[in-house]
Every structure is written in C-alpha cells, then in structure tokens.
Motif scaffolding. Sequence first.
Motif, PDB file in Angstrom:
ATOM      1  N   LEU A 135       7.247  94.485  59.441  1.00 26.89           N
ATOM      2  CA  LEU A 135       7.612  95.681  58.695  1.00 26.89           C
ATOM      3  C   LEU A 135       9.124  95.830  58.566  1.00 26.89           C
ATOM      4  N   SER A 136       9.868  95.434  59.594  1.00 25.76           N
ATOM      5  CA  SER A 136      11.337  95.511  59.524  1.00 25.76           C
ATOM      6  C   SER A 136      11.870  94.704  58.349  1.00 25.76           C
ATOM      7  N   PHE A 137      11.394  93.484  58.226  1.00 26.63           N
ATOM      8  CA  PHE A 137      11.876  92.627  57.146  1.00 26.63           C
ATOM      9  C   PHE A 137      11.320  93.068  55.792  1.00 26.63           C
ATOM     10  N   PHE A 138      10.086  93.575  55.801  1.00 32.25           N
ATOM     11  CA  PHE A 138       9.510  94.058  54.541  1.00 32.25           C
ATOM     12  C   PHE A 138      10.282  95.261  54.008  1.00 32.25           C
ATOM     13  N   TRP A 141      14.349 109.487  67.575  1.00 34.85           N
ATOM     14  CA  TRP A 141      13.719 108.218  67.929  1.00 34.85           C
ATOM     15  C   TRP A 141      14.665 107.318  68.728  1.00 34.85           C
ATOM     16  N   ILE A 142      15.899 107.191  68.261  1.00 32.45           N
ATOM     17  CA  ILE A 142      16.856 106.359  68.989  1.00 32.45           C
ATOM     18  C   ILE A 142      17.107 106.930  70.388  1.00 32.45           C
ATOM     19  N   ALA A 143      17.200 108.255  70.473  1.00 28.84           N
ATOM     20  CA  ALA A 143      17.378 108.896  71.783  1.00 28.84           C
ATOM     21  C   ALA A 143      16.186 108.604  72.682  1.00 28.84           C
ATOM     22  N   ALA A 144      14.973 108.623  72.117  1.00 27.76           N
ATOM     23  CA  ALA A 144      13.769 108.343  72.902  1.00 27.76           C
ATOM     24  C   ALA A 144      13.783 106.917  73.439  1.00 27.76           C
ATOM     25  N   ILE A 145      14.228 105.985  72.595  1.00 25.18           N
ATOM     26  CA  ILE A 145      14.322 104.590  73.043  1.00 25.18           C
ATOM     27  C   ILE A 145      15.303 104.473  74.198  1.00 25.18           C
ATOM     28  N   TRP A 146      16.425 105.207  74.090  1.00 30.10           N
ATOM     29  CA  TRP A 146      17.413 105.133  75.169  1.00 30.10           C
ATOM     30  C   TRP A 146      16.928 105.826  76.442  1.00 30.10           C
ATOM     31  N   VAL A 147      16.094 106.818  76.318  1.00 36.14           N
ATOM     32  CA  VAL A 147      15.490 107.437  77.506  1.00 36.14           C
ATOM     33  C   VAL A 147      14.625 106.413  78.237  1.00 36.14           C
ATOM     34  N   VAL A 148      13.858 105.639  77.468  1.00 37.37           N
ATOM     35  CA  VAL A 148      13.030 104.586  78.069  1.00 37.37           C
ATOM     36  C   VAL A 148      13.916 103.526  78.728  1.00 37.37           C
ATOM     37  N   ILE A 149      15.022 103.174  78.040  1.00 34.39           N
ATOM     38  CA  ILE A 149      15.940 102.181  78.614  1.00 34.39           C
ATOM     39  C   ILE A 149      16.544 102.684  79.920  1.00 34.39           C
ATOM     40  N   LEU A 150      16.941 103.961  79.946  1.00 34.75           N
ATOM     41  CA  LEU A 150      17.627 104.524  81.110  1.00 34.75           C
ATOM     42  C   LEU A 150      16.701 104.759  82.292  1.00 34.75           C
ATOM     43  N   PHE A 151      15.509 105.263  82.016  1.00 35.09           N
ATOM     44  CA  PHE A 151      14.670 105.741  83.119  1.00 35.09           C
ATOM     45  C   PHE A 151      13.430 104.896  83.384  1.00 35.09           C
ATOM     46  N   VAL A 152      12.979 104.128  82.406  1.00 30.16           N
ATOM     47  CA  VAL A 152      11.795 103.298  82.621  1.00 30.16           C
ATOM     48  C   VAL A 152      12.200 101.863  82.929  1.00 30.16           C
ATOM     49  N   GLN A 153      13.143 101.346  82.111  1.00 23.99           N
ATOM     50  CA  GLN A 153      13.710 100.016  82.328  1.00 23.99           C
ATOM     51  C   GLN A 153      12.637  98.928  82.388  1.00 23.99           C
ATOM     52  N   GLU A 154      11.657  99.069  81.502  1.00 21.38           N
ATOM     53  CA  GLU A 154      10.603  98.080  81.379  1.00 21.38           C
ATOM     54  C   GLU A 154      10.649  97.521  79.956  1.00 21.38           C
ATOM     55  N   ASP A 155      10.924  96.227  79.833  1.00 24.67           N
ATOM     56  CA  ASP A 155      11.150  95.627  78.522  1.00 24.67           C
ATOM     57  C   ASP A 155       9.974  95.820  77.579  1.00 24.67           C
ATOM     58  N   ALA A 171       9.245  99.060  68.341  1.00 26.54           N
ATOM     59  CA  ALA A 171       8.294  98.676  67.298  1.00 26.54           C
ATOM     60  C   ALA A 171       7.644  99.904  66.682  1.00 26.54           C
ATOM     61  N   LEU A 172       7.303 100.897  67.501  1.00 26.42           N
ATOM     62  CA  LEU A 172       6.742 102.152  66.989  1.00 26.42           C
ATOM     63  C   LEU A 172       7.755 102.867  66.105  1.00 26.42           C
ATOM     64  N   PHE A 173       9.029 102.773  66.474  1.00 28.40           N
ATOM     65  CA  PHE A 173      10.088 103.369  65.665  1.00 28.40           C
ATOM     66  C   PHE A 173      10.104 102.762  64.264  1.00 28.40           C
ATOM     67  N   VAL A 174       9.971 101.453  64.187  1.00 31.32           N
ATOM     68  CA  VAL A 174       9.957 100.785  62.884  1.00 31.32           C
ATOM     69  C   VAL A 174       8.721 101.203  62.086  1.00 31.32           C
ATOM     70  N   LEU A 175       7.565 101.301  62.761  1.00 32.27           N
ATOM     71  CA  LEU A 175       6.346 101.728  62.078  1.00 32.27           C
ATOM     72  C   LEU A 175       6.498 103.150  61.552  1.00 32.27           C
ATOM     73  N   TRP A 176       7.101 104.028  62.364  1.00 31.97           N
ATOM     74  CA  TRP A 176       7.345 105.400  61.909  1.00 31.97           C
ATOM     75  C   TRP A 176       8.306 105.392  60.724  1.00 31.97           C
ATOM     76  N   LEU A 177       9.347 104.574  60.824  1.00 31.79           N
ATOM     77  CA  LEU A 177      10.348 104.519  59.770  1.00 31.79           C
ATOM     78  C   LEU A 177       9.697 104.092  58.451  1.00 31.79           C
ATOM     79  N   GLY A 178       8.770 103.138  58.532  1.00 32.33           N
ATOM     80  CA  GLY A 178       8.082 102.708  57.331  1.00 32.33           C
ATOM     81  C   GLY A 178       7.215 103.792  56.742  1.00 32.33           C
ATOM     82  N   TYR A 179       6.500 104.524  57.596  1.00 37.53           N
ATOM     83  CA  TYR A 179       5.615 105.591  57.113  1.00 37.53           C
ATOM     84  C   TYR A 179       6.398 106.784  56.586  1.00 37.53           C
ATOM     85  N   PHE A 180       7.372 107.253  57.375  1.00 35.50           N
ATOM     86  CA  PHE A 180       8.103 108.465  57.014  1.00 35.50           C
ATOM     87  C   PHE A 180       9.164 108.190  55.953  1.00 35.50           C
TER      88      PHE A 180
END
Length: 386
Positions: free
Chosen positions: A9-12, A180-194, A202-211
């Motif tokens: 979807l990113s490339f599309f 969305w970007i803030a949410a990704i950084w929250v996961v990076i800061l506090f979850v730290q699971e790749d 990936a969900l961000f890209v899917l949302w970006l395509g839909y919205f």
Amino acid sequence: MLYLSGIILSFFLSFVLITKRNKTQADYVLVTWLSVTGFHLLTFYLAYTNQASVYPTLIGLGIPLPLVQGPFLYLYTTLQTSSASFTKKQVLHFLPLLLSYGLFGEFFFLTFDQKVALFQQKGQGFEIPSLINLYAIYLSGIVYASLSVVRLVSYRKTLVHQFSNTERINFNWLLYLIIWIAAIWVVILFVQEDTLIFGTAALFVLWLGYFGIRQVQVFNQGSPQPQRIPVATGDAPETDGSADDSVMDSPTLDDTSPVKYQKSTLSEEDASLIHERLNVLMAEQKPYTNPDLTLNDLARSLGVHPNHLSQVINSKENKSFYDLVNEKRIEEFIRLISQDTHQLYTLVSVAYDCGFNSKASFNRNFKKYTGLTPSDYVKETSRQAA
C-alpha cells in the motif's frame, strides 16, 4: 500479511500521488515519505523472515530510517499549513539520518559474509552506534511531534481570519497524522518490541490509505462544485453525516480586541474608507458566492493589504472574516428563497449558489445566524405569509 499489506500500500499510494494532477510540494513530500516508509517496512519484513543471509545490506539500510519519520511529518504539516515553499535549508532536518548512517559506516564496507555474521551475532561490535541511534530516534519523535502540534495549533487559530469555507482544510487529516506518529513513538518508547512497532507502522499506512483518499486536496484530483438540482419540493437535510462534519465546520473568532492592532499603521479614517468600500463590494459584486473565497482574494479585489482588511472586519464588524462571509451567504439565501422561483430547487442547491460547499456547513451556519434550521425557517415564513 499485515507487513506485506503495509509495504504494497505504501508504494501504491506513492504511485497514486505521483500521477495526481496539479501536485503541490506537500504532495511530493508525502510521496517521498510513503516510499521511504514502504522501504523501511520491507527491510523489517526481510529481517523478520530471517532473510539477513540473503539481503544483509538492504536490512542494514533500514536501521536509521526511523529518524526520517519526524522530519517528514513536520515538513508535510508545514507545507500544508502555510504558503511557504520547500527550501534547501529544510534538508538539514535530515542531517541526523546522515549522521546515523555515518555511525554505521563501517558496516557497509564489510564483506557479504561479515555482514551476515554480524546479523547472526545480533550486532555484536556495534553496541555503541546502536545505542546512540536508539536515543536519537527517541529524541526525534518527541521533538518533531511536538513541533508539528505547535504548527497545527497556530494554523488553527488563523483559519477564521483567512478562509470563508473550512470544510476542505485538512486540519483533521494533519491532526490524525500527528496522533498516529505519536502513537508509534509511544510504542517505541514504552513497548520496545519490533513486531509491535512495525505492526503499528503498517496499520498507520493502512489508515493513511483509507482516510487519505477521502480527503480533498490529498489523493483526489478535485471535485466539481455541486450544481443546482431541480425538484418539485425541496428541503435540506439537517446533516449529511459526511466526513466534512468536523471541528473545522464552525471555527470561532480568536481575538478581535484592539490590543491585537496596537502596532497597526492603519488610521481610523482609512479603516472607515476600507469598510465602506467593502460593504459596496459585498452588495454589488457578491464575492461571497465564490465557495473558495479567501481573505487574500477579497483584499486583492479591494486593493488593500490582507492584514488591514482583517483589522477592518474585526474592528468594524466585530467578527471574523469567516463569520462575515457566511452571514452574507445566509442573507443571500434568505433573499433567494423569498422569491417564488426557489420552490423549483432544493434548499441546499440554493445554498450552494450562495457560496456554501457542504450541507453540514450550511445548516450549522444558518442555525447560528437565525436560530432556526433551514426547513423550520421556511415553514415559519410560510406560516407568517399565510
């Protein structure tokens, strides 16, 4: 499947944007942002599927790429909320990315077998560059998300002084991008699971395509203004439930106090003259029937500076540009429906003729101005006439 969907979807979406007519600089930034995001998801997918022994260099290129997300967000927000153009100086936002690649420069000069061995040893020997890169990613996310919020809030405060219709201004679109970007950084800061980090991306890209495809001036080519529709009877729905029902439909005047214009060079005599000319222009030429009318357009018609015109509207009318223009549209609507010919058309089609570009905005502004919905107003005037 989630990662693959995000990559495809990113490339599309990049392809859809690059083939769009009348592209803006913001569109080009978004194309690049989506392409880089797609490539970053691809590098993670290769690592996730244990293909480091086949594509070690490709995977290594993805390690510093989180450092571009913040700059892309800020640049896109800046270009969407101002008349400023992209400058060479703004490339400096990507300097941390180049420095990060410099930290891992030794890796790119290793032999193929050495790169494969390094991944098998989980980056042994590159602990310090990895740690520096990680903290740089943390800092980048916090700084750029904050800067983007500040930029968006500042933009929000100026809308009522610049635009007569705000439904097509991509405020919510930008706000959700930042969230969305803030949410990704929250996961990076506090979850730290790749897997969760890239799953969120990936969900961000899917949302970006839909919205994104629902947004005016983002992925679409623009749509024509609705035309007057003949019918036997007509009424405007009180709401259309569309995406245009947003916080942008009913902005409020932020500041009309004299303090705001203490440093203005506009004299009271000149202000009165501009106000008089404004009233004549509104009455004779009816510029408010243009749904895309802006403060700059009106100032150009009067031959005055936009700041001076805004001051005159605020001080003489005690309202914002947005409120003034939409009140004129309501007055024109009331004038038109008082004529017998209005019964041939729907109320909303008459509203479009007056300059509104959505049913939701028309209904909201009409009730704000008259205290009644359009249909109730018509019924009330008909009852009084009888």
